[in-house]
Design an enzyme around this catalytic site. Structure first.
Site, short mmCIF file in Angstrom:
data_model
loop_
_atom_site.label_atom_id
_atom_site.label_comp_id
_atom_site.label_asym_id
_atom_site.label_seq_id
_atom_site.Cartn_x
_atom_site.Cartn_y
_atom_site.Cartn_z
N THR A 188 -2.31 -9.30 10.49
CA THR A 188 -0.93 -9.20 11.02
C THR A 188 -0.53 -7.78 11.41
O THR A 188 0.51 -7.60 12.03
CB THR A 188 0.07 -9.68 9.95
OG1 THR A 188 -0.12 -8.90 8.76
CG2 THR A 188 -0.10 -11.15 9.63
N GLU A 245 -6.12 -8.11 3.36
CA GLU A 245 -5.58 -9.23 4.14
C GLU A 245 -6.70 -10.00 4.85
O GLU A 245 -6.70 -11.23 4.88
CB GLU A 245 -4.55 -8.74 5.16
CG GLU A 245 -3.91 -9.93 5.90
CD GLU A 245 -2.91 -9.53 6.97
OE1 GLU A 245 -2.26 -8.47 6.84
OE2 GLU A 245 -2.77 -10.28 7.94
N SER A 284 -2.81 2.27 4.09
CA SER A 284 -1.88 1.34 4.75
C SER A 284 -2.30 1.18 6.21
O SER A 284 -2.11 2.07 7.03
CB SER A 284 -0.46 1.88 4.66
OG SER A 284 0.38 1.16 5.52
N SER A 285 -2.84 0.02 6.50
CA SER A 285 -3.39 -0.24 7.83
C SER A 285 -2.30 -0.11 8.91
O SER A 285 -2.51 0.56 9.93
CB SER A 285 -3.98 -1.65 7.80
OG SER A 285 -4.54 -1.98 9.00
N ASN A 286 -1.15 -0.72 8.68
CA ASN A 286 -0.11 -0.68 9.72
C ASN A 286 0.38 0.75 9.96
O ASN A 286 0.72 1.10 11.09
CB ASN A 286 1.02 -1.65 9.39
CG ASN A 286 1.98 -1.12 8.36
OD1 ASN A 286 2.95 -0.45 8.68
ND2 ASN A 286 1.71 -1.40 7.09
N SER A 340 5.30 -0.29 4.51
CA SER A 340 5.29 -0.20 3.04
C SER A 340 5.88 1.12 2.53
O SER A 340 5.78 1.42 1.35
CB SER A 340 3.85 -0.35 2.55
OG SER A 340 2.97 0.44 3.33
N CYS A 353 3.01 -12.28 1.91
CA CYS A 353 4.08 -12.39 2.91
C CYS A 353 3.99 -13.75 3.60
O CYS A 353 2.89 -14.18 3.99
CB CYS A 353 3.94 -11.28 3.95
SG CYS A 353 5.13 -11.49 5.29
N HIS A 372 0.82 -1.21 0.00
CA HIS A 372 0.00 0.00 0.00
C HIS A 372 0.86 1.27 0.00
O HIS A 372 0.92 1.98 1.01
CB HIS A 372 -0.96 -0.02 1.20
CG HIS A 372 -2.03 -1.05 1.06
ND1 HIS A 372 -2.59 -1.71 2.14
CD2 HIS A 372 -2.64 -1.54 -0.04
CE1 HIS A 372 -3.52 -2.56 1.70
NE2 HIS A 372 -3.55 -2.48 0.39
O1 0O3 Z 1 -1.88 -4.36 5.63
P1 0O3 Z 1 -1.43 -2.96 5.38
O2 0O3 Z 1 -2.57 -2.11 4.89
O3 0O3 Z 1 -0.71 -2.39 6.52
O4 0O3 Z 1 -0.42 -3.12 4.14
P2 0O3 Z 1 0.85 -2.33 3.64
O5 0O3 Z 1 0.81 -0.90 4.01
O6 0O3 Z 1 0.99 -2.65 2.20
O7 0O3 Z 1 2.06 -2.94 4.44
C1 0O3 Z 1 2.51 -4.25 4.26
C2 0O3 Z 1 1.78 -5.21 5.15
C3 0O3 Z 1 1.21 -6.38 4.45
C4 0O3 Z 1 1.48 -6.66 3.21
C5 0O3 Z 1 0.29 -7.28 5.14
O8 0O3 Z 1 0.80 -7.70 6.35
FE1 SF4 Z 2 4.77 -9.58 6.48
FE2 SF4 Z 2 2.89 -7.77 6.72
FE3 SF4 Z 2 4.48 -8.25 8.76
FE4 SF4 Z 2 5.44 -7.03 6.66
S1 SF4 Z 2 3.89 -6.23 8.00
S2 SF4 Z 2 6.42 -8.76 7.73
S3 SF4 Z 2 4.29 -7.97 5.01
S4 SF4 Z 2 3.04 -9.70 7.86
#
Ligand code: 0O3
Ligand code: SF4
Length: 316
Positions: free
Chosen positions: A170, A131, A228-230, A273, A101, A46
């Site tokens: 995650t 996800e 981007s959730s995280n 991301s 992932c 994202h």
């Molecule tokens: O899941 P999230 O919206 O945070 O995704 P991003 O921003 O692409 O970050 C990578 C995390 C992911 C691929 C899923 O864990």
């Molecule tokens: Fe994998 Fe998502 Fe964790 Fe990154 S944030 S290590 S993509 S599970």
């Protein structure tokens, strides 16, 4: 001109995680192996900057498999896909590479195992997030129940309270998730959880670093995208840990300098991301306006690396 002094707290770890790094590499290697165009189902991660860069190299981003021609390779994004997606790609005899992932795939396997053991699944996650859609899609439609909040736990209608399991997205807030899990365990004492939690090391570490620095920051900027959730969770963690002005910025041009007037310290971090070049761009923007003293806030060290799938390591 004399600039105002500013302490810039820089979080470590921040930015790319191993899953994102691998997913981007997969698209780059696929373009090298097969040439353009290579199709990617959903944003590989994202981040618009990452997606635009790969598009310039010949990647074509689509939301659904039926938008891809059957004779070009397709890559599934890092967030994971429902079981029906690779099944459909195989049925259409497409070449596909799964950039999910490995830590998301681990949750998929867990979900499938609970299903085989006859347990009904509860997913803790955000409705509509790819996800969550992918993990719920490891089991037949309607089998997995979604809870997003503690309030949802009271409302959820299960088949048999003695035969339940839960999995999570995650990238959730560690603290909020602990609250939801506690509510699930109170209502359903027999519920089975993961051996170790599903929230990944990268999510946990980035939240920890923000928690450590937020109390000392007059402002906190999280480099990351709105979808981007995280990254969004890092903003929430910052606010909760004592920095009221915690904001998401995609890149330096998003910084609201007026809102930052009078600050003496700023914290900078980035979602999993967000590429380092955008973080450096933000730091440079501060250097241009302040007399910056950088102080690292390192709460963990990471050395996780994931291999790309074999199909990309083999010669054409
Ligand atoms: O899941 P999230 O919206 O945070 O995704 P991003 O921003 O692409 O970050 C990578 C995390 C992911 C691929 C899923 O864990
Ligand atoms: Fe994998 Fe998502 Fe964790 Fe990154 S944030 S290590 S993509 S599970």
């Amino acid at each position: 001109m004399q600039h105002t002094p500013l302490t810039l707290y820089l979080a470590a770890p921040r930015g790319f995680c191993a899953g994102v790094d691998r997913a981007i590499k997969i698209v780059e290697m696929a373009l090298e192996k097969w040439g353009a165009p290579v199709y990617v189902r959903h944003e590989i991660v994202h981040n618009k900057f990452v997606v635009d860069g790969l598009r310039d190299k010949g990647a074509v981003f689509v939301e659904e498999l039926d938008e891809c021609p059957p004779d070009r390779p397709v890559i599934f994004s890092a967030h994971g896909v429902p079981k029906a997606v690779p099944a459909e790609a195989a049925r259409r005899e497409m070449v596909y590479v799964d950039a999910t992932c490995p830590l998301v795939s681990k949750v998929h396997i867990e979900a499938a195992r609970h299903g085989e053991n006859g347990l009904q699944m509860i997913m803790i996650g955000h409705a509509g997030h790819p996800e969550t859609v992918g993990t719920m899609g490891q089991l037949p439609d309607g089998d997995v129940l979604l809870v997003e909040t503690v309030e949802d736990v009271a409302r959820v209608d299960v088949r048999d309270p003695s035969r339940l399991a839960f999995v999570t997205q995650t990238t959730l807030s560690v603290e909020d998730t602990a609250g939801i899990v506690a509510a699930l365990q109170r209502r359903f004492p027999a519920i089975v959880g993961p051996h170790k939690e599903d929230i990944c090391y990268a999510t946990t570490n980035r939240q920890e670093a923000v928690k450590a620095m937020a109390p000392d920051c007059d402002a906190l900027l999280v480099v990351g995208a709105p979808n981007s959730s995280n990254s969004q969770r890092l903003v929430e963690v910052g606010r909760r840990a004592g920095c009221a002005y915690s904001q998401l910025v995609m890149r330096a041009t998003d910084i609201d300098w007026r809102a930052l007037e009078g600050i003496r310290s700023v914290g900078i971090t980035a979602g999993a991301s967000a590429p380092e070049v955008l973080i450096n761009e933000v730091i440079d923007a501060f250097r241009a306006r302040y007399d910056v003293r950088v102080q690292m806030v390192e709460t963990a060290q990471e050395n996780v690396e994931f291999k790309v799938p074999r199909i990309l390591r083999e010669p054409v």
